[in-house]
Design a protein around this motif. Structure first.
Motif, PDB file in Angstrom:
ATOM      1  N   ALA A 173       0.819  -1.218   0.000  1.00 31.68           N
ATOM      2  CA  ALA A 173       0.000   0.000   0.000  1.00 31.68           C
ATOM      3  C   ALA A 173       0.850   1.264   0.000  1.00 31.68           C
ATOM      4  O   ALA A 173       0.424   2.308  -0.513  1.00 31.68           O
ATOM      5  N   GLY A 174       2.060   1.196   0.538  1.00 31.24           N
ATOM      6  CA  GLY A 174       2.912   2.379   0.594  1.00 31.24           C
ATOM      7  C   GLY A 174       3.787   2.577  -0.625  1.00 31.24           C
ATOM      8  O   GLY A 174       4.578   3.532  -0.681  1.00 31.24           O
ATOM      9  N   HIS A 175       3.645   1.729  -1.623  1.00 31.95           N
ATOM     10  CA  HIS A 175       4.477   1.852  -2.828  1.00 31.95           C
ATOM     11  C   HIS A 175       4.091   3.105  -3.613  1.00 31.95           C
ATOM     12  O   HIS A 175       2.910   3.447  -3.692  1.00 31.95           O
ATOM     13  N   PRO A 176       5.047   3.817  -4.210  1.00 31.85           N
ATOM     14  CA  PRO A 176       4.705   5.043  -4.975  1.00 31.85           C
ATOM     15  C   PRO A 176       3.665   4.810  -6.070  1.00 31.85           C
ATOM     16  O   PRO A 176       2.820   5.685  -6.324  1.00 31.85           O
ATOM     17  N   LEU A 177       3.687   3.659  -6.741  1.00 28.99           N
ATOM     18  CA  LEU A 177       2.720   3.412  -7.818  1.00 28.99           C
ATOM     19  C   LEU A 177       1.303   3.244  -7.281  1.00 28.99           C
ATOM     20  O   LEU A 177       0.336   3.356  -8.050  1.00 28.99           O
ATOM     21  N   ALA A 178       1.161   2.984  -5.985  1.00 25.99           N
ATOM     22  CA  ALA A 178      -0.170   2.798  -5.407  1.00 25.99           C
ATOM     23  C   ALA A 178      -0.978   4.090  -5.412  1.00 25.99           C
ATOM     24  O   ALA A 178      -2.207   4.052  -5.265  1.00 25.99           O
ATOM     25  N   ARG A 179      -0.312   5.223  -5.604  1.00 25.67           N
ATOM     26  CA  ARG A 179      -1.036   6.499  -5.639  1.00 25.67           C
ATOM     27  C   ARG A 179      -1.783   6.693  -6.952  1.00 25.67           C
ATOM     28  O   ARG A 179      -2.658   7.546  -7.055  1.00 25.67           O
ATOM     29  N   LEU A 180      -1.447   5.921  -7.953  1.00 22.77           N
ATOM     30  CA  LEU A 180      -2.063   6.067  -9.272  1.00 22.77           C
ATOM     31  C   LEU A 180      -3.353   5.264  -9.354  1.00 22.77           C
ATOM     32  O   LEU A 180      -3.504   4.227  -8.701  1.00 22.77           O
ATOM     33  N   ASP A 181      -4.297   5.728 -10.180  1.00 23.61           N
ATOM     34  CA  ASP A 181      -5.523   4.965 -10.438  1.00 23.61           C
ATOM     35  C   ASP A 181      -5.271   3.827 -11.421  1.00 23.61           C
ATOM     36  O   ASP A 181      -5.946   2.795 -11.390  1.00 23.61           O
ATOM     37  N   ALA A 182      -4.317   4.032 -12.329  1.00 22.67           N
ATOM     38  CA  ALA A 182      -3.897   3.018 -13.295  1.00 22.67           C
ATOM     39  C   ALA A 182      -2.411   3.226 -13.548  1.00 22.67           C
ATOM     40  O   ALA A 182      -1.904   4.347 -13.463  1.00 22.67           O
ATOM     41  N   VAL A 183      -1.713   2.136 -13.856  1.00 23.19           N
ATOM     42  CA  VAL A 183      -0.255   2.203 -13.996  1.00 23.19           C
ATOM     43  C   VAL A 183       0.124   1.943 -15.453  1.00 23.19           C
ATOM     44  O   VAL A 183      -0.109   0.840 -15.971  1.00 23.19           O
ATOM     45  N   PRO A 184       0.690   2.929 -16.153  1.00 18.61           N
ATOM     46  CA  PRO A 184       1.206   2.679 -17.510  1.00 18.61           C
ATOM     47  C   PRO A 184       2.318   1.630 -17.459  1.00 18.61           C
ATOM     48  O   PRO A 184       3.169   1.655 -16.559  1.00 18.61           O
ATOM     49  N   VAL A 185       2.315   0.733 -18.423  1.00 19.49           N
ATOM     50  CA  VAL A 185       3.318  -0.331 -18.442  1.00 19.49           C
ATOM     51  C   VAL A 185       4.721   0.252 -18.464  1.00 19.49           C
ATOM     52  O   VAL A 185       5.657  -0.315 -17.880  1.00 19.49           O
ATOM     53  N   ALA A 186       4.904   1.412 -19.095  1.00 19.53           N
ATOM     54  CA  ALA A 186       6.231   2.027 -19.164  1.00 19.53           C
ATOM     55  C   ALA A 186       6.808   2.299 -17.779  1.00 19.53           C
ATOM     56  O   ALA A 186       8.033   2.304 -17.598  1.00 19.53           O
ATOM     57  N   MET A 187       5.946   2.486 -16.772  1.00 20.85           N
ATOM     58  CA  MET A 187       6.432   2.778 -15.421  1.00 20.85           C
ATOM     59  C   MET A 187       6.988   1.540 -14.735  1.00 20.85           C
ATOM     60  O   MET A 187       7.632   1.641 -13.682  1.00 20.85           O
ATOM     61  N   LEU A 188       6.786   0.366 -15.319  1.00 21.60           N
ATOM     62  CA  LEU A 188       7.377  -0.847 -14.750  1.00 21.60           C
ATOM     63  C   LEU A 188       8.887  -0.890 -14.976  1.00 21.60           C
ATOM     64  O   LEU A 188       9.582  -1.723 -14.387  1.00 21.60           O
ATOM     65  N   ALA A 189       9.384   0.015 -15.815  1.00 20.56           N
ATOM     66  CA  ALA A 189      10.827   0.074 -16.052  1.00 20.56           C
ATOM     67  C   ALA A 189      11.587   0.489 -14.800  1.00 20.56           C
ATOM     68  O   ALA A 189      12.791   0.216 -14.683  1.00 20.56           O
ATOM     69  N   ASP A 190      10.916   1.125 -13.866  1.00 21.03           N
ATOM     70  CA  ASP A 190      11.577   1.685 -12.689  1.00 21.03           C
ATOM     71  C   ASP A 190      11.489   0.788 -11.456  1.00 21.03           C
ATOM     72  O   ASP A 190      11.940   1.189 -10.381  1.00 21.03           O
ATOM     73  N   VAL A 191      10.894  -0.406 -11.593  1.00 22.12           N
ATOM     74  CA  VAL A 191      10.712  -1.282 -10.435  1.00 22.12           C
ATOM     75  C   VAL A 191      11.099  -2.716 -10.800  1.00 22.12           C
ATOM     76  O   VAL A 191      11.154  -3.085 -11.968  1.00 22.12           O
TER      77      VAL A 191
END
Length: 298
Positions: A173-191
């Protein structure tokens, strides 16, 4: 001491999970007891089966060689046990043998729940070995039906898509991506991505890589591997990694799941059966329940 079936079962659990804690939960034993059995097996064989560090567990070359035959040996013994039980059932007929890949995911859980509710007289022997081993079991007649991605289906296996489901990404729940309503696949590059081992679910690993490739992302893989939602949840809580996943049947309240977008990956769940065998009536009933549960609207 001579190596026993228990030692092989424990070894296979660790080899598939690559995590002693997750393997111990899967076997319903303490981690200390599991480690003791693995050490006994290594002493008996005179080889190291795993390279262990504080962050990861990896198979040695000797461990990889043992894994190739250990799973088949366990399956053969289980098949012998099942044959004995079947002979003792006094004509009741054997249970329907179904692999749903993971009972922690919603799709298989909903299908079996409907089958139990509408057809309580059908007995089900449920396993969770995954698609690679499930396909081998279908071909060998040790399994009646397999649920999962059918991208690796050989010609002798029939597959029917019963649900198309958008893929989610799960995280603490505390992960930065959890603040988003939807996660673009491109953002998986950072995790780092928590993925199963190639041996347990190569079809899923390849699927994740394919939709990452569409977004021009080279996924970074968390160095360990797990099996099942309970083990995944523990890793997500303890690390900063995330897990691409289908919907969980009973997601913990301290985890967050968001849809993946840009592109939106769609998981095609298929029911797989062997073409060489005449379908049992119970198999057809299970397939009917699967169709009715989702009607390709999932």
């Amino acid at each position: 001491m001579n190596a026993e079936l228990k030692h092989l079962r424990y070894f296979v659990a660790v080899a598939e999970e690559l995590n002693f804690s997750a393997a111990a939960r899967r076997l319903y034993v303490s981690q200390q007891a599991l480690s003791r059995v693995i050490q006994q097996l290594e002493r008996e064989l005179g080889v190291r089966l795993f390279d262990r560090t504080t962050r990861s567990v990896r198979l040695t070359r000797a461990g990889e060689a043992l894994l190739e035959s250990a799973g088949r040996s366990i399956t053969a013994v289980q098949h012998a046990f099942d044959a004995a039980r079947q002979a003792a059932q006094d004509g009741q007929g054997r249970p329907l043998r179904v692999d749903i890949s993971s009972s922690g995911l919603e799709t298989g859980a909903r299908i079996l729940r409907r089958l139990r509710r509408e057809h309580p007289r059908i007995r089900v022997h449920q396993v969770e070995d995954g698609v690679p081993r499930g396909l081998a079991a279908l071909r060998d007649g040790r399994l009646d039906m397999l649920l999962g991605l059918s991208t690796h289906c050989p010609p002798e296996v029939r597959a029917e898509v019963i649900r198309r489901e958008p893929v989610l990404v799960g995280m603490a729940a505390g992960h930065p991506l959890a603040r988003l309503d939807a996660v673009p696949v491109a953002m998986l590059a950072d995790v780092e991505l928590l993925l199963p081992s190639d041996e347990a679910a190569i079809e899923w690993v390849e699927f994740v890589r394919s939709f990452c490739r569409q977004a021009q992302v080279k996924p970074s893989r968390w160095p360990g591997a797990t099996h099942g939602s309970a083990a995944n949840a523990e890793v997500l809580r303890e690390t900063g990694c995330v897990v691409p996943t289908a919907t969980w049947a009973d997601p913990p309240g301290d985890l967050v799941f968001r849809p993946l977008v840009e592109p939106t990956p769609i998981l095609e769940w298929s029911m797989m059966t062997a073409r060489s065998t005449t379908p049992r009536p119970e198999t057809e009933t299970l397939l009917t329940c699967a169709r009715a549960t989702f009607q390709l609207t999932g």
